[in-house]
Design an enzyme around this catalytic site. Structure first.
Site, PDB file in Angstrom:
ATOM      1  N   CYS A  81      -6.423   0.631  -8.042  1.00 16.68           N
ATOM      2  CA  CYS A  81      -5.662   1.382  -7.031  1.00 16.68           C
ATOM      3  C   CYS A  81      -4.424   2.077  -7.593  1.00 16.68           C
ATOM      4  O   CYS A  81      -4.299   3.299  -7.544  1.00 16.68           O
ATOM      5  CB  CYS A  81      -5.255   0.452  -5.899  1.00 16.68           C
ATOM      6  SG  CYS A  81      -6.646  -0.280  -5.016  1.00 16.68           S
ATOM      7  N   HIS A 131       1.178   2.387  -2.602  1.00 15.07           N
ATOM      8  CA  HIS A 131       0.882   1.486  -3.721  1.00 15.07           C
ATOM      9  C   HIS A 131       1.394   2.017  -5.059  1.00 15.07           C
ATOM     10  O   HIS A 131       0.732   1.894  -6.096  1.00 15.07           O
ATOM     11  CB  HIS A 131      -0.628   1.207  -3.803  1.00 15.07           C
ATOM     12  CG  HIS A 131      -0.927  -0.193  -4.252  1.00 15.07           C
ATOM     13  ND1 HIS A 131      -2.208  -0.685  -4.370  1.00 15.07           N
ATOM     14  CD2 HIS A 131      -0.103  -1.223  -4.616  1.00 15.07           C
ATOM     15  CE1 HIS A 131      -2.181  -1.945  -4.787  1.00 15.07           C
ATOM     16  NE2 HIS A 131      -0.908  -2.295  -4.942  1.00 15.07           N
TER      17      HIS A 131
END
Length: 473
Positions: A81, A131
Site C-alpha cells: 500500500c 497511508h
C-alpha cells in the site's frame, strides 16, 4: 531543487491567473482536462469481467473498458500500500522517496503530484485512504503534510469499512455514513458537480476495499457470490482451495460494490457536461494472491500480486472506443504520464517515464520492462514465512526475479499465464539475457539492491519481530 522552490520559479504564477480565469469564464471548456483518479486497494488485474474472470460481476468496468484505453501491462512494481502511494505521489522509486514499508512518513523528496497540479491552476482534492503520513492510522493530517491537496476528506488508514472515520478541514473526526466507499463516492460526485462549473480540477478517490476483511461488503453484494460455485485459478493448490473460495466470495462482493461506484462517477461526469474533457482513471495500488501458489495478500513477485487494472478514458484525445496499450506502466510512470496528458511540466524530481505517447500503441517495445522489488519483507510475508528481498523485471512476455542469493523465478507468461513452471534452471540463455536487462534497469534506477537492514538503517525505521513498523490503531 526543493519542490516549493520549483513551484514558485517554474509554474507557481499560473495558479493565481487560473483562479481569476475560472471566476470570469465559468461555462467555458477548460484549457486543460480535468483529472479524476480512482483507485481501489488490493484489486488485482485478473478480477474483472473484461479481463476474463468467470466469477466476478463488473458490468460498469466492462463497459468502460469498451470505450477507453486499457493499459493491459500496468504493474505495481513494489506491491504494498504505502510504497505504491509514495511512488504515485512523487513519481519516484521507493529507495528515493523512502517509503518501502507501510506506516512511515513521506518527506520532502521533490515536487508532489498534488503540488504540480495545484501550481498549474488546478483545484485539487483527495478523498479516502492516504497511508503516507506514518504518524498513526487514525491521526489528523495537517495542511502542510497533504502534498498539495486542498479539498480533503481523508483518514490515514482503516479497513473498518462500515464504521470508517475521516478528517476534513480541522482535527474533528467524522464518520462516513454506512459503507465508506459508497459515501466517499457520493462526496466525490458532489465535488465533480461543483468543480465542473469552474475547472480545471484534479480529484483523487482512494477506496479501502476490496482489501480484506473480505466479509464486510454490503449484504446485497455478498449474496451474489457463493464460495462453492466459484471457479478457481489453476494455480490455486488443493490445500488452499477452501479458504481461497471463502476469501474470493467476499472479495468479489467488494469488487461489485465498487463497480457500481464507477457507474455513478461516470454518470456524474456525463451529467455535469465534463466527461469529454476529463481524464478518468480506474486502477489499484496492487493485487492480491487470494490462494494462487498457496499465497495470500501482496508483496509477492507473481502476477496476482503485482498486476493491476488500469483503464484511462479521455474522449477529447482518444475518442470513445476500446484501445489496448501494451506499454509496461509502472507506479512511478503514472505521475509523469498524467501530467503530460494535462499539459503540465514534469518536475525534475520525477524518476518515472512519460508514457503518454505510448497509450495508443498496442504492442510494447521489445526491450520494455517494469522493475519489480521487495526492499524489506514484513507482516504476513516475513523471512520466516518465505518472504525475501528481491528485484526483477516484468516484460510483456516474461517475469524474471532474483533474490540476494541469485536467480529465483523465470516465467514465460505467454506460454504459462498462471506461472506454474519456473524456467530458471532450464532456460539459462534466456535467464542470462533477462538478468542483463534487469541489471540495466537497476543501474538506471540507481538501485543498489541491498539487504533490508541497510534500507531500514538509512531511513531510521524501527521494526517489530515481524519486520513491520508499528503503528497506532
Amino acid at each position: 531543487m526543493r519542490r516549493r522552490t520549483f513551484i514558485r520559479s517554474a509554474i507557481g504564477g499560473l495558479a493565481a491567473a487560473a483562479v481569476g480565469t475560472r471566476a470570469r469564464a465559468a461555462t467555458r471548456k477548460p484549457s486543460r482536462p480535468n483529472l479524476v483518479y480512482v483507485f481501489a486497494d488490493q484489486w488485482r488485474a485478473q478480477a474483472t469481467g473484461y479481463a476474463g474472470d468467470p466469477n466476478v460481476r463488473t458490468p460498469n468496468l466492462d463497459r468502460l473498458a469498451g470505450e477507453c484505453v486499457n493499459v493491459r501491462n500496468a504493474i505495481s512494481g513494489w506491491p504494498v500500500c504505502s510504497p505504491y502511494r509514495g511512488s504515485l505521489i512523487t513519481g519516484q522509486y521507493p529507495h528515493t522517496h523512502g517509503i518501502f514499508v507501510n506506516d512511515v512518513p513521506l518527506g520532502d523528496t521533490g515536487v508532489s503530484f498534488g503540488e504540480a497540479l495545484k501550481g498549474a491552476g488546478y483545484a485539487t482534492g483527495y478523498i479516502g485512504k492516504w497511508h503516507l503520513d506514518g504518524r498513526g492510522r487514525s491521526s489528523y493530517i495537517p495542511q502542510e503534510r497533504r502534498q498539495g491537496f486542498d479539498f480533503w476528506r481523508v483518514l490515514e488508514c482503516t479497513h473498518d469499512y462500515n464504521q470508517s472515520s475521516y478528517y476534513a478541514d480541522n482535527d474533528t473526526k467524522r464518520v462516513w455514513d454506512g459503507y465508506d466507499a459508497f459515501a466517499q463516492t457520493r462526496e466525490a460526485q458532489g465535488v465533480i458537480r461543483e468543480q465542473a462549473k469552474a475547472g480545471p480540477f484534479a480529484l483523487f478517490l482512494s477506496w479501502g476495499p476490496p482489501h480484506n476483511p473480505y466479509e464486510t461488503a454490503p449484504a446485497e453484494y455478498r449474496a451474489m457470490y457463493s464460495p462453492d460455485k466459484l471457479a478457481l485459478r489453476p494455480n490455486v493448490p488443493r490445500e488452499a482451495e477452501a479458504w481461497a473460495r471463502t476469501d474470493l466470495a467476499g472479495y468479489y462482493a467488494h469488487c461489485t460494490a465498487l463497480d457500481d461506484c464507477v457507474r455513478d462517477l461516470l454518470k456524474t461526469l456525463e451529467d455535469s457536461g465534463v466527461a469529454d474533457d476529463t481524464v478518468f482513471v480506474f486502477t489499484s495500488d496492487h493485487g492480491d494472491m487470494l490462494g494462487s501458489h498457496g499465497e495470500m495478500r501482496k508483496q509477492r513477485p507473481w502476477d496476482e500480486s503485482n498486476r493491476v487494472p488500469f483503464l484511462l478514458r479521455y474522449p477529447r484525445r482518444f475518442g470513445s472506443r476500446a484501445r489496448s496499450c501494451g506499454a509496461m506502466l509502472n507506479s512511478p510512470d503514472i505521475m509523469p504520464t498524467l501530467l503530460s496528458l494535462c499539459d503540465i511540466p514534469i518536475p525534475s524530481s520525477v524518476e518515472g517515464r512519460d508514457l503518454s505517447p505510448a497509450l495508443t500503441r498496442r504492442k510494447a517495445d521489445d526491450d520494455d520492462a517494469a522493475l519489480l522489488a521487495c526492499y524489506a519483507p514484513f507482516g504476513e510475508w516475513t523471512r520466516e514465512k518465505g518472504g525475501r528481498e528481491y528485484r526483477g523485471i516484468r516484460t510483456p512476455r516474461y517475469t524474471y526475479v532474483r533474490d540476494l542469493r541469485g536467480p529465483w523465478l523465470l516465467f514465460d507468461n505467454e506460454k504459462d499465464p498462471y506461472q506454474q513452471h519456473n524456467l530458471c534452471d532450464s532456460e539459462t540463455a534466456l535467464r542470462e539475457r533477462l538478468d542483463s536487462q534487469l541489471m540495466r534497469k537497476l543501474k538506471e534506477a540507481a538501485d543498489e539492491f541491498l539487504p533490508a537492514e541497510a534500507y531500514l538503517a538509512k531511513w531510521g525505521y524501527k521494526t517489530d519481530p515481524s519486520g513491520t513498523v508499528p503503528y497506532k490503531p
